[in-house]
Scaffold this motif. Structure first.
Motif, mmCIF file in Angstrom:
data_model
loop_
_atom_site.group_PDB
_atom_site.id
_atom_site.type_symbol
_atom_site.label_atom_id
_atom_site.label_comp_id
_atom_site.label_asym_id
_atom_site.label_seq_id
_atom_site.Cartn_x
_atom_site.Cartn_y
_atom_site.Cartn_z
ATOM 1 N N THR A 1 -7.601 7.804 32.858
ATOM 2 C CA THR A 1 -6.443 7.904 32.583
ATOM 3 C C THR A 1 -5.388 8.180 33.016
ATOM 4 O O THR A 1 -4.014 8.827 32.734
ATOM 5 C CB THR A 1 -7.007 9.503 32.877
ATOM 6 N N LEU A 2 -5.495 8.134 34.738
ATOM 7 C CA LEU A 2 -4.056 8.998 35.505
ATOM 8 C C LEU A 2 -3.818 7.235 36.571
ATOM 9 O O LEU A 2 -4.717 6.142 36.075
ATOM 10 C CB LEU A 2 -4.807 9.892 36.593
ATOM 11 N N SER A 3 -2.577 7.398 36.339
ATOM 12 C CA SER A 3 -1.885 6.422 37.347
ATOM 13 C C SER A 3 -1.457 6.587 39.005
ATOM 14 O O SER A 3 -1.115 8.395 39.099
ATOM 15 C CB SER A 3 -0.845 5.695 36.958
ATOM 16 N N PRO A 4 -1.271 6.002 40.337
ATOM 17 C CA PRO A 4 -0.992 6.286 41.152
ATOM 18 C C PRO A 4 0.275 6.966 41.332
ATOM 19 O O PRO A 4 0.882 6.667 40.340
ATOM 20 C CB PRO A 4 -0.606 4.588 42.291
ATOM 21 N N GLY A 5 0.359 7.926 42.443
ATOM 22 C CA GLY A 5 1.364 9.111 42.217
ATOM 23 C C GLY A 5 1.204 10.381 40.737
ATOM 24 O O GLY A 5 1.939 11.122 40.835
ATOM 25 N N ASP A 6 0.510 10.067 40.073
ATOM 26 C CA ASP A 6 0.760 11.315 39.105
ATOM 27 C C ASP A 6 0.141 11.953 39.728
ATOM 28 O O ASP A 6 -0.319 12.904 40.524
ATOM 29 C CB ASP A 6 -0.945 10.968 38.071
#
Ligand code: PLP
Length: 390
Positions: free
Chosen positions: A77-82
């Motif tokens: 569900t997430l991306s780097p830095g989220d």
């Protein structure tokens, strides 16, 4: 080690006692995980398991402990830095945060009091400050196994709605699922994380992500590195009754049996049984004159009670006396609570007389450790159990 007759009392807040029916269901030859018999079992299992979560778009089953399912929930569900919003409300919230940070997620970790639940008003205030909608997710532990405090997940979702914030809601139900009321769909949860070894009455080794349509829709945009945990690959295989790798076949036999047992008893009755046994435990603790860690009565868990030991007594010494003398394992204090508390698990395949034995072991352990209890907690609990019909 001395020979011990009778059953060991495993009164941790997980792993819990595995019922004979589940043990027998697993005691079978492993079958071809690419064959028709396996596909039929997967179909039956996924739909029956989905009802335990309270309805999800899909339930992913992983051959891992629940820590893996934390990771799966985030990488899908997430991306780097989220940025995500989390609260310091216990040992497991801290561990989940650590996993998030190792994955490259930025966590806003709001300080809190471990003796209290996460307040929906606090979530609302934090989200209201986030005008640019930087938070991709709010992550909450429903039942903090370290503290015995329950957070109101439906209330958190309402707070998010009031703040009109689009963040996903990720909830850890490792020690609440199948023991306390939980409604994935009705409470607006996007990813529910859980594990096999507590309310689901299985040995450790399986974990879960129950997901909403919104979480699935966002999956394609999530760019955290993912391979083993990929929802899309698993879902594609699940549609045909399979998994993209060799599944934990015998644990799946056990899971199907455990879920069948939960539906035979009926989830509302399962929850009522846990509530009743938790109340009897709390009465015992109060009668001994000990203090329950969870400050607010309304926030006390139905699956685990965390109890302070009197000043001058090391909780781990008490646990050791109880283990050596009475063959019962209790949960230890985790993190900052080490040595200060013990935890009584009262969940899973558990009934009145098992609780009576558990409380008797604690009462005898207190006495053997030189604690002068104010009264007999066992008697108080038995009086309550005898007067309250299950
Ligand atoms: N979350 C909670 C609330 C837990 O109680 C636990 C374990 O007890 C975990 C996560 C981690 O689960 P596991 O040890 O199966 O990886």
């Amino acid at each position: 080690m001395n020979f011990r007759s009778g059953r060991h009392f495993l009164q941790l807040p997980g792993p819990t006692n595995v019922p004979d029916r589940v043990l027998r269901a697993m005691d079978r030859a492993t079958i071809d995980h690419r064959g028709a018999e396996f596909a039929e079992m997967t179909g039956q299992l996924l739909s029956s398991l989905n009802r335990v979560f309270g309805g999800a778009e899909h339930v992913f089953i992983f051959p891992s402990s629940a820590t893996g399912a934390w990771e799966a929930a985030m990488v899908n569900t997430l991306s780097p830095g989220d940025r995500v919003l989390m609260f310091d409300h216990g040992f497991f919230a801290n561990n989940w945060r650590m996993v998030a940070e190792r994955l490259g997620v930025t966590v806003d970790f709001v300080a809190g009091d471990w003796r209290c639940a996460v307040a929906p008003s606090m979530v609302e205030a934090k989200l209201a400050e986030d005008q640019n909608h930087q938070y991709r997710a709010v992550m909450i532990v429903h039942n903090e196994t370290s503290t015995g405090v329950v957070t109101d997940v439906a209330g958190i979702r309402e707070a998010m709605n009031r703040a009109q914030h689009p963040a996903l809601l990720l909830v850890d139900t490792v020690s609440s699922l199948a023991s306390m009321e939980y409604e994935h769909r009705a409470w607006g949860v996007d990813v529910t994380v859980s594990g096999s070894q507590k309310g689901l009455m299985l040995p450790p080794g399986l974990s879960f992500n129950a997901v909403s349509q919104k979480a699935l829709d966002g999956n394609a945009q999530a760019t955290l590195p993912q391979s083993y945990w990929r929802w899309d690959a698993i879902r594609e295989f699940n549609e045909r009754g399979f998994f993209p790798y060799t599944p934990a076949t015998n644990l799946l036999y056990g899971l199907l049996e455990a879920v069948t047992m939960l539906h035979e008893e009926g989830l509302p009755r399962v929850f009522a049984r846990h509530a009743r046994l938790a109340e009897a435990t709390r009465r015992a603790v109060k009668t001994w004159g000990l203090e329950i860690f969870a400050r607010e009565p309304a926030e006390r868990s139905q699956t685990v009670t965390t109890v302070f030991v009197p000043d001058g007594l090391d909780a781990d010494t008490l646990r050791r006396v109880i283990l050596e003398r009475f063959d019962m394992s209790l949960g230890s204090g985790l993190g900052a609570l080490k040595g200060k508390v013990f935890r009584v698990g009262h969940l899973g395949d558990f009934n009145d007389l098992m609780l009576a034995g558990t409380l008797s072991g604690i009462e005898m352990g207190l006495q053997a450790s030189g604690v002068r209890a104010a009264g007999s907690g066992v008697t108080a609990a038995l009086e309550f159990l005898a007067s309250e019909e299950s």
